[in-house]
Design a protein around this motif. Structure first.
Motif, PDB file in Angstrom:
ATOM      1  N   PHE A  31      53.641  40.968  37.503  1.00  0.00           N
ATOM      2  CA  PHE A  31      53.984  40.014  37.586  1.00  0.00           C
ATOM      3  C   PHE A  31      55.043  38.611  38.123  1.00  0.00           C
ATOM      4  N   GLU A  47      50.627  33.983  40.329  1.00  0.00           N
ATOM      5  CA  GLU A  47      50.338  35.563  39.338  1.00  0.00           C
ATOM      6  C   GLU A  47      50.530  35.616  38.183  1.00  0.00           C
ATOM      7  N   HIS A 150      43.547  44.259  45.698  1.00  0.00           N
ATOM      8  CA  HIS A 150      44.533  43.183  45.925  1.00  0.00           C
ATOM      9  C   HIS A 150      44.917  44.433  47.117  1.00  0.00           C
ATOM     10  N   TRP A 278      48.680  38.871  47.201  1.00  0.00           N
ATOM     11  CA  TRP A 278      48.891  38.290  45.106  1.00  0.00           C
ATOM     12  C   TRP A 278      49.767  36.953  45.334  1.00  0.00           C
ATOM     13  N   THR A 351      45.476  33.794  42.204  1.00  0.00           N
ATOM     14  CA  THR A 351      45.931  34.214  42.914  1.00  0.00           C
ATOM     15  C   THR A 351      46.486  34.353  44.545  1.00  0.00           C
ATOM     16  N   HIS A 353      44.544  37.565  45.510  1.00  0.00           N
ATOM     17  CA  HIS A 353      43.760  38.425  44.552  1.00  0.00           C
ATOM     18  C   HIS A 353      41.978  38.282  44.722  1.00  0.00           C
TER      19      HIS A 353
END
Length: 427
Positions: A31, A47, A150, A278, A351, A353
């Motif tokens: 990340f 993230e 995701h 993301w 984020t 997601h």
């Protein structure tokens, strides 16, 4: 970095690892890095900073417990993780993708988490969406917790769509529904704006593979079949042609890597960027910055160019090595950390997601997140390959051979033949 064979790591059940009982546990993640971690989780964005703020808040809440985040690089993460297992020093808790579960759990180095384990720290697996529960399940056993779904999306520069006349009467973006229509829209974009229609990382990470797989699935195909893996199919050739037609007409640049393709989009030089969930909150923040050319930012689910809707998807999951169970106190603390991450599912969803907990999905706070309504369809068309211990290596082969087509001029015949040979050699 050397790639380690996981089959040789099953000996780790007898590792003599030094796990601290209640003072420090180690955590492995990708990340990216967060240079300035906010003190409050609610103040974090992106993230790297959101996950690190969640991790840090666990240490703050659990007096006497420190979580040490190990430095890892996204591109080499799995090689680094395998090296840690091989050396007897895997992190007590680590993140991985759902598609890697068979590779690791299949050789016994991930701890099975039982119903009693989940209950002991207040995790309710029944609160997970079925796809999320499936993400941590292999051969009827569960490993860790899912954190998200995701998927690849189409990120849109609406100013360029307007300039090209590619808006519907209601102001929504006009998206292609066939390969021919994609070419027509791309041609119009170039003529009206001088900009590329589409950008993506076709030269570095396997974004091109994921795009090709989505187009294969849209035709009802799959590289995985009863006999194993077959890459030279009509569906694969059609998918490749969709992309090479864009490259050949100069409507997309195959030489852009991840950072370059993203910058092209932010700089207003591409109308569409294929990237994942993301980056939603990051692009939203960039569009709000007056110094960034991207202004009117929207999102669309991956358009259906063939018969069936489909886009590449995966899940991030958190797991614990089997060896951690040899120290009951460390295992308990590791489970508590999983529960902490699970309880912050709404924060992680900021984020971009998609959340995995039903209670979060039904929460009005989740539904009100920026742009969420623009890609609701993604959950219905999200697809992935079946579990495979060799998926990571197969993806690497496909990435190399697809890039050889559009970066070096290798023929499709030769690239697919070489990919098939290399994949069969992996068996």
């Amino acid at each position: 970095m050397k790639t380690y064979t996981l089959a040789a790591l099953i000996i780790l059940g007898s590792l003599n690892s030094a796990y601290a009982a209640d003072k420090e546990i180690t955590l492995g993640r990708f990340f990216g890095a967060c240079e300035d971690v906010p003190a409050k989780v609610a103040d974090a964005s992106g993230e790297a900073c959101i996950i690190q703020s969640v991790i840090n808040s666990f240490s703050d809440a659990k007096n006497g417990v420190t979580v040490k985040t190990l430095p890892t690089d996204w591109g080499n993460y799995y090689d680094q993780l395998k090296a840690a297992y091989s050396g007897g020093t895997p992190p007590n808790v680590h993140v991985m993708h759902k598609h890697r579960l068979p590779e690791f759990a299949g050789v016994g180095i991930l701890a099975e988490v039982t119903a009693n384990d989940y209950a002991s720290v207040g995790i309710d697996p029944n609160d997970w969406a079925q796809s999320a529960k499936d993400a941590v399940t292999l051969h009827g056993k569960m490993y860790g917790i899912p954190m998200d779904l995701h998927a690849n999306l189409w990120h849109l520069n609406m100013d360029l769509f307007e300039q090209a006349g590619l808006l519907n009467k209601d102001g929504t973006p006009k998206l292609p529904s066939t390969p021919a229509e994609l070419q027509a829209h791309a041609k119009l974009m170039k003529e009206k704006t001088g900009k590329d229609y589409l950008a993506a990382d076709f030269a570095q990470f396997p974004l091109g593979v994921r795009t090709a797989l989505a187009l294969i699935w849209q035709q009802g195909g799959n590289i995985f079949d009863e006999s194993g893996v077959t890459v030279d199919t009509d569906e694969a050739r059609n998918a490749i042609k969709v992309l090479t037609d864009l490259f050949d007409a100069n409507y997309a640049n195959p030489k852009l890597n991840y950072a370059e393709s993203q910058q092209a989009f932010l700089d207003g030089n591409s109308a569409v960027l294929i990237n994942g969930t993301w980056v939603v909150d990051f692009y939203d923040a960039q569009a709000a910055d007056a110094n960034v050319p991207l202004n009117d930012y929207q999102i669309a689910s991956f358009p259906t160019l063939f018969a069936n809707g489909a886009t590449w998807a995966d899940s991030h999951i958190w797991t614990i090595p089997t060896a951690v169970k040899s120290d009951s106190a460390t295992y308990k603390t590791s489970l508590q950390l999983l529960a902490w991450i699970n309880n912050h599912n709404l924060d992680w969803a900021r984020t971009g997601h998609m959340a995995v907990r039903t209670s979060v999905l039904e929460d009005t706070a989740y539904q009100a997140l920026p742009h969420r309504a623009e890609y609701l369809e993604t959950t219905k068309i999200a697809k992935d390959n079946p579990p495979s211990k060799k998926y990571g290596a197969i993806q690497d082969v496909l990435n190399r051979e697809l890039q050889s087509i559009w970066l070096t001029g290798k023929s499709v015949d030769d690239a697919l033949a070489d990919a098939q040979y290399d994949i069969e050699d992996l068996q």
